[in-house]
Design an enzyme around this catalytic site. Structure first.
Site, PDB file in Angstrom:
ATOM      1  N   ASP A  67      69.891 -43.418 133.848  1.00 16.16           N
ATOM      2  CA  ASP A  67      70.626 -43.962 134.817  1.00 16.16           C
ATOM      3  C   ASP A  67      72.195 -43.475 134.787  1.00 16.16           C
ATOM      4  O   ASP A  67      72.500 -42.742 133.841  1.00 16.16           O
ATOM      5  CB  ASP A  67      70.979 -45.594 134.739  1.00 16.16           C
ATOM      6  N   ASP A 136      69.324 -59.720 129.595  1.00 17.16           N
ATOM      7  CA  ASP A 136      68.778 -60.194 130.689  1.00 17.16           C
ATOM      8  C   ASP A 136      67.185 -59.750 130.980  1.00 17.16           C
ATOM      9  O   ASP A 136      66.572 -59.846 131.832  1.00 17.16           O
ATOM     10  CB  ASP A 136      69.522 -60.132 132.091  1.00 17.16           C
ATOM     11  N   HIS A 138      66.408 -56.341 131.254  1.00 24.11           N
ATOM     12  CA  HIS A 138      66.411 -55.027 132.077  1.00 24.11           C
ATOM     13  C   HIS A 138      66.197 -53.864 131.124  1.00 24.11           C
ATOM     14  O   HIS A 138      66.544 -53.861 129.972  1.00 24.11           O
ATOM     15  CB  HIS A 138      68.034 -54.797 132.788  1.00 24.11           C
ATOM     16  N   GLU A 143      67.466 -54.659 136.830  1.00 27.33           N
ATOM     17  CA  GLU A 143      68.001 -56.033 136.746  1.00 27.33           C
ATOM     18  C   GLU A 143      66.781 -57.013 137.380  1.00 27.33           C
ATOM     19  O   GLU A 143      65.978 -56.618 138.048  1.00 27.33           O
ATOM     20  CB  GLU A 143      69.251 -56.291 137.556  1.00 27.33           C
TER      21      GLU A 143
END
Ligand code: F6R
Length: 261
Positions: A67, A136, A138, A143
């Site tokens: 990313d 979280d 991810h 996400e």
């Protein structure tokens, strides 16, 4: 899923480094999917050391990073391109044109996402994908709520992810609000996956990833569908795994049956 529980972050980094070095010595021309963030830094240091000792060469390797922040040019000090250059590429023999990071500053992000997917396919797909995990759940910047079949595209970062990554920026306001990221489908296409996690802040995400239901609410849980994924964690990140004793026993048995490397 192979779940490997080790004593501390140093042991996790050494496990990942040993796996990568063994792979590259067996087959030097490989396509590697790479991650940024705090977790892989010690692994990259160990690869640099192995390279300096002459134990491994990356001269035939092709890399694709997961990313990049939208709006950051490659030369921005907080870009993931800058991170990879500083943490790994500047110190090993991988030819720079063989290293790929999505262009977060592209004027047409959809076209860039398409180009990135095409480049991965043209390289023959990813042989070994390295992952970290967000608090979280991810993976890359997929996400919660990300489609489990998603491909490279723009995702908005959660407030928690921006907060967690603010340490790499001058202030929280400077953290971009979105990123160009490989999708979960892109990641699941990799032939082999290694996810590293350390520290108690990752314990809930690791438990949900390994033992929870497969759900878009925990993107890492999609790895349960993948046939060749290893999750390597330290004791702190393993703290909420219900079957920790079984994973330790299974790993000991594996070592007995298939001594490493
Ligand atoms: C990095 C990435 C992220 C990180 C994750 C964990 O390229 O895609 O998914 O792996 O946010 O980050 P750290 O290692 O900093 O806790």
């Amino acid at each position: 899923m192979r779940v490997v529980i080790l004593s501390d972050p140093a042991a996790v980094a050494q496990f990942a480094a040993d796996e990568l070095v063994v792979r590259l010595r067996r087959r030097p021309a490989q396509v590697l999917g790479l991650a940024t963030g705090g977790t892989p830094v010690e692994l990259y240091q160990r690869i640099i050391q192995a390279h300096r000792r002459g134990d491994v060469s990356l001269s035939q390797v092709t890399t694709f990073n997961l990313d990049e922040y939208v709006g950051l040019a490659p030369e921005h000090p907080a870009s993931y391109r800058s991170f990879m250059n500083a943490q790994l590429f500047d110190h090993v023999d991988v030819p720079r044109p063989n290293t790929h990071v999505p262009l977060g500053a592209a004027s047409d992000l959809a076209a860039e996402a398409c180009r990135y997917e095409g480049a991965i396919a043209q390289a023959g797909g990813i042989d070994w994908q390295l992952l970290g995990i967000g608090r979280d759940g991810h993976i890359a910047f997929n996400e919660p709520g990300s489609s489990l079949r998603s491909r490279t595209r723009v995702k908005t970062l959660t407030a928690q992810t921006r907060q967690d990554n603010a340490r790499f920026f001058a202030s929280l306001d400077d953290v971009p609000r979105s990123a160009l990221t490989m999708g979960i489908g892109t990641i699941l296409d990799a032939r082999s996956i290694l996810l590293m996690a350390t520290g108690e802040s990752k314990a809930a995400a690791i438990a949900a990833c390994v033992e929870g239901p497969i759900t878009a609410s925990v993107p890492a849980s999609a790895l349960q569908w993948h046939a060749a994924t290893t999750i390597v964690v330290d004791r702190a990140a393993a703290a909420q795994l219900h079957h920790a004793a079984y994973y330790l026993e299974a790993e000991a048995e594996r070592q007995r049956l298939v001594p490493s490397p």
